[in-house]
Design a protein around this motif. Structure first.
Motif, PDB file in Angstrom:
ATOM      1  N   UNK A   7       0.837  -1.205   0.000  1.00 40.35           N
ATOM      2  CA  UNK A   7       0.000   0.000   0.000  1.00 40.35           C
ATOM      3  C   UNK A   7       0.874   1.257   0.000  1.00 40.35           C
ATOM      4  N   UNK A   8       1.975   1.241   0.760  1.00 41.90           N
ATOM      5  CA  UNK A   8       2.898   2.379   0.768  1.00 41.90           C
ATOM      6  C   UNK A   8       3.477   2.614  -0.628  1.00 41.90           C
ATOM      7  N   UNK A   9       3.899   1.553  -1.287  1.00 44.64           N
ATOM      8  CA  UNK A   9       4.483   1.692  -2.627  1.00 44.64           C
ATOM      9  C   UNK A   9       3.453   2.258  -3.595  1.00 44.64           C
ATOM     10  N   UNK A  10       2.226   1.753  -3.499  1.00 49.64           N
ATOM     11  CA  UNK A  10       1.115   2.257  -4.319  1.00 49.64           C
ATOM     12  C   UNK A  10       0.980   3.769  -4.152  1.00 49.64           C
ATOM     13  N   UNK A  11       0.933   4.227  -2.913  1.00 47.13           N
ATOM     14  CA  UNK A  11       0.753   5.657  -2.633  1.00 47.13           C
ATOM     15  C   UNK A  11       1.963   6.473  -3.077  1.00 47.13           C
ATOM     16  N   UNK A  12       3.160   5.965  -2.838  1.00 49.85           N
ATOM     17  CA  UNK A  12       4.366   6.705  -3.209  1.00 49.85           C
ATOM     18  C   UNK A  12       4.478   6.861  -4.723  1.00 49.85           C
ATOM     19  N   UNK A  13       4.080   5.824  -5.452  1.00 54.55           N
ATOM     20  CA  UNK A  13       4.137   5.917  -6.923  1.00 54.55           C
ATOM     21  C   UNK A  13       3.092   6.888  -7.463  1.00 54.55           C
ATOM     22  N   UNK A  14       1.941   6.971  -6.791  1.00 53.25           N
ATOM     23  CA  UNK A  14       0.954   8.000  -7.153  1.00 53.25           C
ATOM     24  C   UNK A  14       1.555   9.383  -6.893  1.00 53.25           C
ATOM     25  N   UNK A  15       2.205   9.552  -5.726  1.00 48.70           N
ATOM     26  CA  UNK A  15       2.826  10.834  -5.391  1.00 48.70           C
ATOM     27  C   UNK A  15       3.888  11.217  -6.411  1.00 48.70           C
ATOM     28  N   UNK A  16       4.641  10.224  -6.896  1.00 42.97           N
ATOM     29  CA  UNK A  16       5.711  10.475  -7.867  1.00 42.97           C
ATOM     30  C   UNK A  16       5.204  11.128  -9.152  1.00 42.97           C
ATOM     31  N   UNK A  17       3.937  10.892  -9.509  1.00 39.02           N
ATOM     32  CA  UNK A  17       3.399  11.472 -10.754  1.00 39.02           C
ATOM     33  C   UNK A  17       3.228  12.980 -10.629  1.00 39.02           C
ATOM     34  N   UNK A  18       3.057  13.450  -9.391  1.00 38.92           N
ATOM     35  CA  UNK A  18       2.790  14.874  -9.118  1.00 38.92           C
ATOM     36  C   UNK A  18       1.509  15.363  -9.790  1.00 38.92           C
ATOM     37  N   UNK A  19       0.578  14.454 -10.052  1.00 39.32           N
ATOM     38  CA  UNK A  19      -0.658  14.809 -10.755  1.00 39.32           C
ATOM     39  C   UNK A  19      -1.897  14.636  -9.888  1.00 39.32           C
ATOM     40  N   UNK A  20      -1.742  14.150  -8.659  1.00 38.38           N
ATOM     41  CA  UNK A  20      -2.914  13.957  -7.793  1.00 38.38           C
ATOM     42  C   UNK A  20      -3.623  15.294  -7.593  1.00 38.38           C
ATOM     43  N   UNK A  21      -4.925  15.321  -7.864  1.00 36.10           N
ATOM     44  CA  UNK A  21      -5.661  16.587  -7.792  1.00 36.10           C
ATOM     45  C   UNK A  21      -6.942  16.492  -6.967  1.00 36.10           C
ATOM     46  N   UNK A  22      -7.344  15.285  -6.587  1.00 40.91           N
ATOM     47  CA  UNK A  22      -8.515  15.116  -5.718  1.00 40.91           C
ATOM     48  C   UNK A  22      -8.478  13.703  -5.144  1.00 40.91           C
ATOM     49  N   UNK A  23      -9.108  13.546  -3.972  1.00 42.23           N
ATOM     50  CA  UNK A  23      -8.995  12.288  -3.225  1.00 42.23           C
ATOM     51  C   UNK A  23     -10.273  12.012  -2.446  1.00 42.23           C
ATOM     52  N   UNK A  24     -10.697  10.752  -2.471  1.00 43.19           N
ATOM     53  CA  UNK A  24     -11.763  10.267  -1.580  1.00 43.19           C
ATOM     54  C   UNK A  24     -11.135   9.296  -0.583  1.00 43.19           C
ATOM     55  N   UNK A  25     -11.561   9.363   0.673  1.00 40.66           N
ATOM     56  CA  UNK A  25     -11.184   8.360   1.672  1.00 40.66           C
ATOM     57  C   UNK A  25     -12.484   7.807   2.222  1.00 40.66           C
ATOM     58  N   UNK A  26     -12.801   6.566   1.861  1.00 42.21           N
ATOM     59  CA  UNK A  26     -14.151   6.041   2.067  1.00 42.21           C
ATOM     60  C   UNK A  26     -14.187   4.771   2.922  1.00 42.21           C
ATOM     61  N   UNK A  27     -15.343   4.550   3.525  1.00 39.58           N
ATOM     62  CA  UNK A  27     -15.713   3.304   4.213  1.00 39.58           C
ATOM     63  C   UNK A  27     -14.973   3.059   5.532  1.00 39.58           C
ATOM     64  N   UNK A  28     -14.293   4.064   6.060  1.00 41.29           N
ATOM     65  CA  UNK A  28     -13.710   3.907   7.386  1.00 41.29           C
ATOM     66  C   UNK A  28     -14.849   3.810   8.404  1.00 41.29           C
ATOM     67  N   UNK A  29     -14.854   2.737   9.176  1.00 46.93           N
ATOM     68  CA  UNK A  29     -15.949   2.509  10.135  1.00 46.93           C
ATOM     69  C   UNK A  29     -15.374   2.367  11.547  1.00 46.93           C
ATOM     70  N   UNK A  30     -15.335   3.477  12.305  1.00 50.43           N
ATOM     71  CA  UNK A  30     -14.742   3.444  13.650  1.00 50.43           C
ATOM     72  C   UNK A  30     -15.454   2.483  14.598  1.00 50.43           C
TER      73      UNK A  30
END
Length: 309
Positions: free
Chosen positions: A253-276
């Motif tokens: 999961x870290x590698x997935x996120x870091x490679x997304x960051x490497x593109x420098x193109x992330x412009x919007x994000x959803x964080x969904x289904x967290x159930x405390x």
């Protein structure tokens, strides 16, 4: 990539089969999301929580549970996300269940049409979310947002934002999928949706998976990430209502996120289904915040150059 971020809380579990995702936004705040982002020199404005109808907890009507309420929440979210993008800010949607991907991504697609940008959607999830009312007996709309965005479903949902379908299936890359119904699988294949399931990740590795999923992204691409916390293996992320064993590890999961960051193109994000309500000492929210931090520059990379050339 913009460094002006707006947090938009959407406290509802209207599309889900278990109660509790409505508490997700607060759990992410308690886990220090704004402070972590600010530590990277990002200006964060917390817009608070959107308001909408309560969850009546009714059975499905004509195959859809809580259709009017889902329409109301997603319409409100659509307008909120579109407004932030129009201000040149990056919206981070704090869910809430994943039916909210409909309001969020339809707004991003509308923004891209207006700005003349290409759209790429990364759907990080254990589920394809390409169900229709005829395929799912539960009628839970959190299993349908990708199909709805691609035009499969009632006009009240597919037409949010004024254009139906909101997106073409060709802009979506689904990653981490490991639970798909038989009828849903057929629809996914018919749509030509690009899916990197766990079998693919196991065989090819997360690096190759992400290289494929990010292929073709350029300076004119708006990259939207829709992160369902059940994407992660439940061993490390128990706080979701729809756990499926065998998801990505912490390192994957870290590698997935870091490679997304490497593109420098992330412009919007959803964080969904967290159930405390199903979490252990807010552990899943803390992990989600840790991974979101990796989307914004926290890197485990020590070397000066990347070997991916």
């Amino acid at each position: 990539m913009t460094h002006l971020i707006s947090l938009i809380g959407v406290p509802t579990d209207i599309g889900a089969g278990a109660r509790g995702a409505s508490m997700g936004p607060e759990a992410l705040r308690v886990a220090g999301l704004a402070q972590v982002l600010e530590s990277h020199g990002i200006e964060v404005a917390d817009r608070g929580n959107l308001a909408g109808p309560a969850n009546p907890w009714q059975p499905p009507v004509d195959g859809y549970r809580h259709l009017p309420e889902v329409v109301a929440w997603n319409t409100t979210l659509h307008e909120a996300v579109h407004a932030e993008l129009a201000l040149g800010r990056m919206p981070i949607v704090l869910g809430g269940d994943h039916c909210l991907g409909l309001g969020s991504i339809s707004a991003v697609a509308r923004h891209c049409r207006e700005a003349g940008k290409k759209l790429r959607v990364l759907w990080l999830d254990a589920h394809a979310d390409y169900n229709t009312a005829t395929l799912t007996p539960s009628g839970n709309i959190h299993g349908m947002p990708v199909a709805l965005l691609c035009g499969h479903g009632p006009a009240a949902l597919t037409g949010i934002g004024g254009t139906s379908p909101a997106i073409d299936a060709s802009v979506v890359r689904e990653i981490g999928i490991r639970s798909v119904d038989a009828g849903e699988k057929r629809l996914v294949h018919e749509a030509g949706l690009e899916v990197f399931d766990m079998r693919y990740i196991d065989e090819m590795g997360m690096r190759h998976t992400m290289e494929q999923a990010l292929k073709g992204i350029d300076g004119n691409t708006h990259l939207h990430v829709s992160f369902d916390v059940d994407f992660l293996d439940p061993e490390i992320a128990p706080g979701v209502g729809t756990t499926v064993p065998g998801g990505p590890t912490y390192r994957e999961a870290q590698l997935c996120m870091e490679m997304i960051a490497d593109t420098n193109r992330l412009a919007s994000l959803d964080v969904m289904e967290l159930n405390p309500a199903l979490d252990v000492k807010n552990r899943t929210a803390l992990l989600a915040v840790d991974l979101i931090e990796s989307l914004f520059g926290k890197s485990t990379l020590m070397r000066k150059t990347s070997p991916r050339s």
